[in-house]
Scaffold this motif. Structure first.
Motif, mmCIF file in Angstrom:
data_model
loop_
_atom_site.group_PDB
_atom_site.id
_atom_site.type_symbol
_atom_site.label_atom_id
_atom_site.label_comp_id
_atom_site.label_asym_id
_atom_site.label_seq_id
_atom_site.Cartn_x
_atom_site.Cartn_y
_atom_site.Cartn_z
ATOM 1 N N MET A 258 93.079 -76.575 96.307
ATOM 2 C CA MET A 258 94.533 -76.666 96.128
ATOM 3 C C MET A 258 94.966 -76.096 94.786
ATOM 4 N N ASN A 259 94.272 -76.486 93.736
ATOM 5 C CA ASN A 259 94.647 -75.993 92.404
ATOM 6 C C ASN A 259 94.498 -74.478 92.306
ATOM 7 N N SER A 260 93.491 -73.924 92.973
ATOM 8 C CA SER A 260 93.312 -72.474 92.946
ATOM 9 C C SER A 260 94.441 -71.758 93.664
ATOM 10 N N LEU A 261 95.107 -72.459 94.571
ATOM 11 C CA LEU A 261 96.221 -71.887 95.319
ATOM 12 C C LEU A 261 97.568 -72.211 94.692
ATOM 13 N N GLY A 262 97.537 -72.822 93.504
ATOM 14 C CA GLY A 262 98.779 -73.147 92.813
ATOM 15 C C GLY A 262 99.406 -74.443 93.263
ATOM 16 N N LEU A 263 98.630 -75.301 93.936
ATOM 17 C CA LEU A 263 99.126 -76.601 94.399
ATOM 18 C C LEU A 263 98.549 -77.684 93.487
ATOM 19 N N HIS A 264 99.409 -78.439 92.826
ATOM 20 C CA HIS A 264 98.955 -79.432 91.850
ATOM 21 C C HIS A 264 98.265 -80.589 92.557
ATOM 22 N N ALA A 265 96.963 -80.761 92.294
ATOM 23 C CA ALA A 265 96.185 -81.823 92.928
ATOM 24 C C ALA A 265 95.184 -82.398 91.936
ATOM 25 N N VAL A 266 94.877 -83.685 92.099
ATOM 26 C CA VAL A 266 93.874 -84.348 91.252
ATOM 27 C C VAL A 266 93.003 -85.241 92.120
ATOM 28 N N ASN A 267 91.791 -85.492 91.640
ATOM 29 C CA ASN A 267 90.863 -86.377 92.335
ATOM 30 C C ASN A 267 90.953 -87.780 91.735
ATOM 31 N N LEU A 268 90.906 -88.788 92.590
ATOM 32 C CA LEU A 268 90.937 -90.184 92.136
ATOM 33 C C LEU A 268 89.796 -90.945 92.798
ATOM 34 N N HIS A 269 88.803 -91.338 91.990
ATOM 35 C CA HIS A 269 87.694 -92.124 92.527
ATOM 36 C C HIS A 269 88.196 -93.543 92.783
ATOM 37 N N GLU B 146 101.065 -71.558 102.130
ATOM 38 C CA GLU B 146 101.971 -70.641 102.813
ATOM 39 C C GLU B 146 103.410 -71.159 102.806
ATOM 40 N N ILE B 147 103.577 -72.489 102.867
ATOM 41 C CA ILE B 147 104.920 -73.064 102.856
ATOM 42 C C ILE B 147 105.525 -73.012 101.458
ATOM 43 N N ILE B 148 104.725 -73.375 100.456
ATOM 44 C CA ILE B 148 105.224 -73.404 99.079
ATOM 45 C C ILE B 148 105.539 -71.992 98.593
ATOM 46 N N THR B 149 104.691 -71.035 98.913
ATOM 47 C CA THR B 149 104.883 -69.646 98.493
ATOM 48 C C THR B 149 104.858 -68.771 99.737
ATOM 49 N N ALA B 150 106.040 -68.468 100.257
ATOM 50 C CA ALA B 150 106.142 -67.765 101.540
ATOM 51 C C ALA B 150 105.645 -66.330 101.459
ATOM 52 N N GLU B 151 105.860 -65.660 100.328
ATOM 53 C CA GLU B 151 105.484 -64.255 100.222
ATOM 54 C C GLU B 151 103.977 -64.106 100.010
ATOM 55 N N LYS B 152 103.349 -63.308 100.849
ATOM 56 C CA LYS B 152 101.896 -63.126 100.773
ATOM 57 C C LYS B 152 101.476 -62.524 99.441
ATOM 58 N N GLU B 153 102.228 -61.557 98.953
ATOM 59 C CA GLU B 153 101.868 -60.913 97.687
ATOM 60 C C GLU B 153 101.953 -61.884 96.523
ATOM 61 N N GLU B 154 102.934 -62.780 96.589
ATOM 62 C CA GLU B 154 103.074 -63.790 95.534
ATOM 63 C C GLU B 154 101.898 -64.762 95.577
ATOM 64 N N ARG B 155 101.455 -65.125 96.787
ATOM 65 C CA ARG B 155 100.288 -66.005 96.913
ATOM 66 C C ARG B 155 99.056 -65.329 96.336
ATOM 67 N N LYS B 156 98.927 -64.043 96.571
ATOM 68 C CA LYS B 156 97.789 -63.296 96.032
ATOM 69 C C LYS B 156 97.828 -63.277 94.503
ATOM 70 N N ARG B 157 99.031 -63.125 93.941
ATOM 71 C CA ARG B 157 99.144 -63.121 92.477
ATOM 72 C C ARG B 157 98.757 -64.481 91.898
ATOM 73 N N ARG B 158 99.239 -65.534 92.538
ATOM 74 C CA ARG B 158 98.909 -66.885 92.057
ATOM 75 C C ARG B 158 97.414 -67.140 92.138
ATOM 76 N N PHE B 159 96.832 -66.748 93.262
ATOM 77 C CA PHE B 159 95.401 -66.967 93.452
ATOM 78 C C PHE B 159 94.605 -66.170 92.434
ATOM 79 N N GLY B 160 95.002 -64.927 92.209
ATOM 80 C CA GLY B 160 94.317 -64.090 91.239
ATOM 81 C C GLY B 160 94.427 -64.642 89.836
ATOM 82 N N LYS B 161 95.589 -65.202 89.508
ATOM 83 C CA LYS B 161 95.797 -65.786 88.180
ATOM 84 C C LYS B 161 94.862 -66.972 87.943
ATOM 85 N N SER B 162 94.545 -67.699 89.010
ATOM 86 C CA SER B 162 93.664 -68.872 88.891
ATOM 87 C C SER B 162 92.190 -68.502 88.909
ATOM 88 N N HIS B 163 91.876 -67.239 89.185
ATOM 89 C CA HIS B 163 90.475 -66.813 89.284
ATOM 90 C C HIS B 163 90.204 -65.593 88.405
#
Length: 340
Positions: free
Chosen positions: A102-113, A214-231
């Protein structure tokens, strides 16, 4: 030195170091038997995925709950909340993986034990968050012990192989990873070691990650930019060199992450709004850096004096140290960016 031809171990005489050579598997464990076990496992995993595909294609209850789960998580994210994922044992490992995805896709998520939550980590939960509990059985004791302490009103989603279970029935929505009895691990090979159940939960979890992205970022190119920024590193980073941020929206702080208080807010209210935030806006008039609010006589920046830019503007047009307001349209703020 004596040699045992059965196990091919080299045993040295007393006083000398013992060295073990590779051990040949027992005669009854033939290569055919090994491959047979591998095929049994691979076919079982494939059947589990096929079964999930069938119920998500045809079962209305499963579809409705999946849609509801996605809506709950979407509403949380756009409201400045986050996805909190919790599980024990192997389910906890799946939780860690889904958080990373999720975080790699720009979705804010955390783990809770679940156990750590009862010893202080429960404070990670905020009213706008969503709690996702992963449990194959639907009756994990640690999650059951956690539930009474989860803030009331917080959306709870259960990702489980057993939707009709105590945790499944008590959830706001259920993400079904249901498996029939013949695909239960114990039925397949006699030991209830998590295999088909973890595959099922992971597959559904991955589907959730991609659907949300896909819902949060509808544009495919924008999703690619976000993903690339995280990697930026590794093989993925090399493949996404072209996704490096070039527009303001790639690097701005979203307005949802800015602390906003009324003009008549007292000092304590302003400090609370600044907790954990980079920027605070007071009365829609002045903008303050969160860490500077503790300094004496801090004046902040007048909002009306800051330059407005579009979210698609090139970051090269913004000077180092310049703070700009990023606009969605003529009247709505999208975020803040400080040139660097």
């Amino acid at each position: 030195m004596m040699r045992c031809d059965t196990c091919l171990n080299k045993v040295h005489t007393k006083g000398q170091q013992t060295m073990a050579s590779p051990i040949t598997p027992p005669a009854e464990t033939s290569p055919v038997s090994m491959i047979s076990t591998a095929l049994l496992m691979l076919r079982s995993q494939a059947r589990a995925i096929t079964h999930l595909t069938d119920i998500y294609s045809a079962d209305q209850f499963t579809q409705d709950n999946y849609t509801k789960s996605i809506q709950l998580m979407h509403n949380s994210l756009v409201s400045g909340g986050k996805i909190v994922i919790s599980g024990m044992g192997k389910s906890g490992k799946i939780a860690e993986k889904l958080v990373a995805t999720m975080n790699s896709l720009g979705l804010h998520a955390v783990n809770l034990h679940p156990c750590d939550a009862l010893h202080g980590d429960l404070g990670v939960l905020r009213p706008t968050d969503v709690l996702v509990m992963i449990t194959a059985s639907g009756k994990t004791p640690e999650l059951l012990n956690l539930l009474p302490h989860v803030p009331s009103g917080l959306a709870r989603i259960c990702l489980t192989c057993t939707p009709d279970s105590i945790l499944g029935r008590g959830a706001t929505a259920v993400l079904s990873a249901h498996l029939p009895g013949n695909l239960d691990e114990k039925a397949i090979y006699g030991v209830p070691a998590p295999t088909t159940s973890t595959t099922a939960c992971l597959a559904v979890g991955d589907a959730v990650c991609i659907t949300l992205a896909e819902i949060i970022t509808a544009e495919k190119e924008e999703r690619k930019r976000r993903f690339g920024k995280s990697h930026p590193g590794g093989a993925i980073g090399a493949d996404y060199d072209d996704a490096v941020a070039t527009t303001v929206r790639d690097v701005m702080l979203p307005w949802a992450e800015v602390g906003v208080v009324d003009a008549d807010a007292d000092e304590l209210e302003i400090l609370r709004a600044a907790a954990g935030r980079r920027w605070v806006c007071v009365g829609n008039e002045r903008l303050y850096k969160g860490h500077e609010l503790v300094q004496p006589n801090v004046r902040g920046l007048r909002l009306e004096s800051l330059r407005r830019v579009g979210s698609k503007d090139d970051i090269k047009t913004i000077q180092k140290g310049e703070v700009v307001i990023v606009m969605k349209d003529m009247n709505r703020f999208a975020g803040i960016y400080e040139g660097n």
